[in-house]
Design a protein around this motif. Sequence first.
Motif, PDB file in Angstrom:
ATOM      1  N   ALA A   1      33.934  48.715  34.402  1.00  0.00           N
ATOM      2  CA  ALA A   1      34.421  47.363  34.696  1.00  0.00           C
ATOM      3  C   ALA A   1      35.380  47.371  35.882  1.00  0.00           C
ATOM      4  O   ALA A   1      35.317  46.490  36.756  1.00  0.00           O
ATOM      5  CB  ALA A   1      35.109  46.784  33.462  1.00  0.00           C
ATOM      6  N   ASN A   2      36.259  48.364  35.941  1.00  0.00           N
ATOM      7  CA  ASN A   2      37.209  48.458  37.046  1.00  0.00           C
ATOM      8  C   ASN A   2      36.500  48.735  38.369  1.00  0.00           C
ATOM      9  O   ASN A   2      36.885  48.217  39.422  1.00  0.00           O
ATOM     10  CB  ASN A   2      38.229  49.556  36.758  1.00  0.00           C
ATOM     11  CG  ASN A   2      39.364  49.565  37.759  1.00  0.00           C
ATOM     12  OD1 ASN A   2      39.978  48.539  38.041  1.00  0.00           O
ATOM     13  ND2 ASN A   2      39.651  50.734  38.316  1.00  0.00           N
TER      14      ASN A   2
ATOM     15  N   PHE B   1      44.008  48.786  29.401  1.00  0.00           N
ATOM     16  CA  PHE B   1      42.842  49.253  28.649  1.00  0.00           C
ATOM     17  C   PHE B   1      42.761  50.780  28.647  1.00  0.00           C
ATOM     18  O   PHE B   1      42.429  51.386  27.625  1.00  0.00           O
ATOM     19  CB  PHE B   1      41.561  48.647  29.236  1.00  0.00           C
ATOM     20  CG  PHE B   1      41.473  47.158  29.054  1.00  0.00           C
ATOM     21  CD1 PHE B   1      40.986  46.613  27.873  1.00  0.00           C
ATOM     22  CD2 PHE B   1      41.904  46.300  30.062  1.00  0.00           C
ATOM     23  CE1 PHE B   1      40.907  45.242  27.702  1.00  0.00           C
ATOM     24  CE2 PHE B   1      41.837  44.927  29.900  1.00  0.00           C
ATOM     25  CZ  PHE B   1      41.340  44.394  28.719  1.00  0.00           C
ATOM     26  N   PHE B   2      43.088  51.402  29.794  1.00  0.00           N
ATOM     27  CA  PHE B   2      43.133  52.864  29.821  1.00  0.00           C
ATOM     28  C   PHE B   2      44.230  53.387  28.891  1.00  0.00           C
ATOM     29  O   PHE B   2      44.026  54.351  28.149  1.00  0.00           O
ATOM     30  CB  PHE B   2      43.386  53.371  31.250  1.00  0.00           C
ATOM     31  CG  PHE B   2      42.189  53.287  32.154  1.00  0.00           C
ATOM     32  CD1 PHE B   2      41.023  53.975  31.851  1.00  0.00           C
ATOM     33  CD2 PHE B   2      42.227  52.525  33.315  1.00  0.00           C
ATOM     34  CE1 PHE B   2      39.907  53.895  32.684  1.00  0.00           C
ATOM     35  CE2 PHE B   2      41.131  52.439  34.155  1.00  0.00           C
ATOM     36  CZ  PHE B   2      39.974  53.127  33.840  1.00  0.00           C
TER      37      PHE B   2
ATOM     38  N   THR C   1      43.390  45.563  40.530  1.00  0.00           N
ATOM     39  CA  THR C   1      42.856  46.720  39.794  1.00  0.00           C
ATOM     40  C   THR C   1      43.773  47.121  38.645  1.00  0.00           C
ATOM     41  O   THR C   1      43.347  47.861  37.762  1.00  0.00           O
ATOM     42  CB  THR C   1      42.643  47.927  40.728  1.00  0.00           C
ATOM     43  OG1 THR C   1      43.905  48.379  41.241  1.00  0.00           O
ATOM     44  CG2 THR C   1      41.731  47.562  41.889  1.00  0.00           C
TER      45      THR C   1
ATOM     46  N   THR D   1      35.797  50.777  30.494  1.00  0.00           N
ATOM     47  CA  THR D   1      36.873  50.286  31.352  1.00  0.00           C
ATOM     48  C   THR D   1      36.690  50.783  32.779  1.00  0.00           C
ATOM     49  O   THR D   1      36.919  50.041  33.744  1.00  0.00           O
ATOM     50  CB  THR D   1      38.245  50.729  30.810  1.00  0.00           C
ATOM     51  OG1 THR D   1      38.414  50.224  29.480  1.00  0.00           O
ATOM     52  CG2 THR D   1      39.379  50.205  31.681  1.00  0.00           C
TER      53      THR D   1
ATOM     54  N   CYS E   1      32.236  57.932  35.864  1.00  0.00           N
ATOM     55  CA  CYS E   1      32.116  57.125  34.641  1.00  0.00           C
ATOM     56  C   CYS E   1      30.893  57.576  33.835  1.00  0.00           C
ATOM     57  O   CYS E   1      30.961  57.703  32.599  1.00  0.00           O
ATOM     58  CB  CYS E   1      31.988  55.641  34.985  1.00  0.00           C
ATOM     59  SG  CYS E   1      33.495  54.872  35.618  1.00  0.00           S
TER      60      CYS E   1
ATOM     61  N   GLN F   1      47.113  55.261  38.625  1.00  0.00           N
ATOM     62  CA  GLN F   1      46.915  53.915  39.179  1.00  0.00           C
ATOM     63  C   GLN F   1      48.123  53.382  39.966  1.00  0.00           C
ATOM     64  O   GLN F   1      47.935  52.725  40.993  1.00  0.00           O
ATOM     65  CB  GLN F   1      46.504  52.943  38.084  1.00  0.00           C
ATOM     66  CG  GLN F   1      45.038  53.111  37.684  1.00  0.00           C
ATOM     67  CD  GLN F   1      44.574  52.029  36.728  1.00  0.00           C
ATOM     68  OE1 GLN F   1      45.148  51.825  35.676  1.00  0.00           O
ATOM     69  NE2 GLN F   1      43.507  51.340  37.106  1.00  0.00           N
TER      70      GLN F   1
ATOM     71  N   SER G   1      43.072  46.796  34.653  1.00  0.00           N
ATOM     72  CA  SER G   1      42.441  47.818  33.813  1.00  0.00           C
ATOM     73  C   SER G   1      43.445  48.773  33.180  1.00  0.00           C
ATOM     74  O   SER G   1      43.118  49.450  32.199  1.00  0.00           O
ATOM     75  CB  SER G   1      41.432  48.629  34.636  1.00  0.00           C
ATOM     76  OG  SER G   1      42.091  49.363  35.650  1.00  0.00           O
ATOM     77  N   THR G   2      44.663  48.831  33.713  1.00  0.00           N
ATOM     78  CA  THR G   2      45.646  49.811  33.234  1.00  0.00           C
ATOM     79  C   THR G   2      45.918  49.709  31.735  1.00  0.00           C
ATOM     80  O   THR G   2      45.917  50.736  31.031  1.00  0.00           O
ATOM     81  CB  THR G   2      46.967  49.681  34.027  1.00  0.00           C
ATOM     82  OG1 THR G   2      46.703  49.788  35.426  1.00  0.00           O
ATOM     83  CG2 THR G   2      47.948  50.776  33.623  1.00  0.00           C
TER      84      THR G   2
END
Length: 199
Positions: free
Chosen positions: A89-90, A64-65, A58, A86, A111, A37, A61-62
């Motif tokens: 959602a991203n 959460f990953f 963006t 995630t 995904c 990312q 989301s990091t």
Amino acid sequence: MTAVLRNVVATARRYADHPDPRVACANTIALLVASNQPFYPLYVLWAVRQDITPVWFTFFSTPFFLAVPALSRRSGVAGRVLLPLTGIANTVLSAWLFGVASAVEIFLIPCSVIALLLFRPSERAVAFTLTGLALVAFLFLHEVYGAPMIDYTAQEYAALARLNAISAAMLTGFVALVFSNRLAEAERSAEAVGDQKSR
């Protein structure tokens, strides 16, 4: 510098490690996405060469990953759910920010692939629910995002579409490679057990 890099890689491997191979796959994929990312702004800047403000959102989301392996230690199912959730959602956020002309919705494909691979036959309801969520996001949100944050030119949107298509294809390929390696390890373990029994 090499020693530092080795330590970082070793730490990441320990963080991703899990006795359940499917959970370990989820952890590895999550860390790969998170590590990639920070480079995404450079890719987008190369593609459009102007305002890349949407990119910075963006990064929501990091965390959460990065949290996938930690959550997996508490619940393997929850950790595996968090990864594709995630990602979906991203992707929805990115489609709203960049617009559907950027073809960023193509990330719903990896995904879905991840969701279908991460869960056992006894957990198919979870896999199908996540895959269905990705499908619903495409079918029902595609036409309702409205105007993007930045109005790029047709040429820039074409460049973004190529970038996203290549990135999604590479991610899907990496996912396949991770699962292929895990399958090979399981086969080697089974062969080793068989050899021991035959002695």
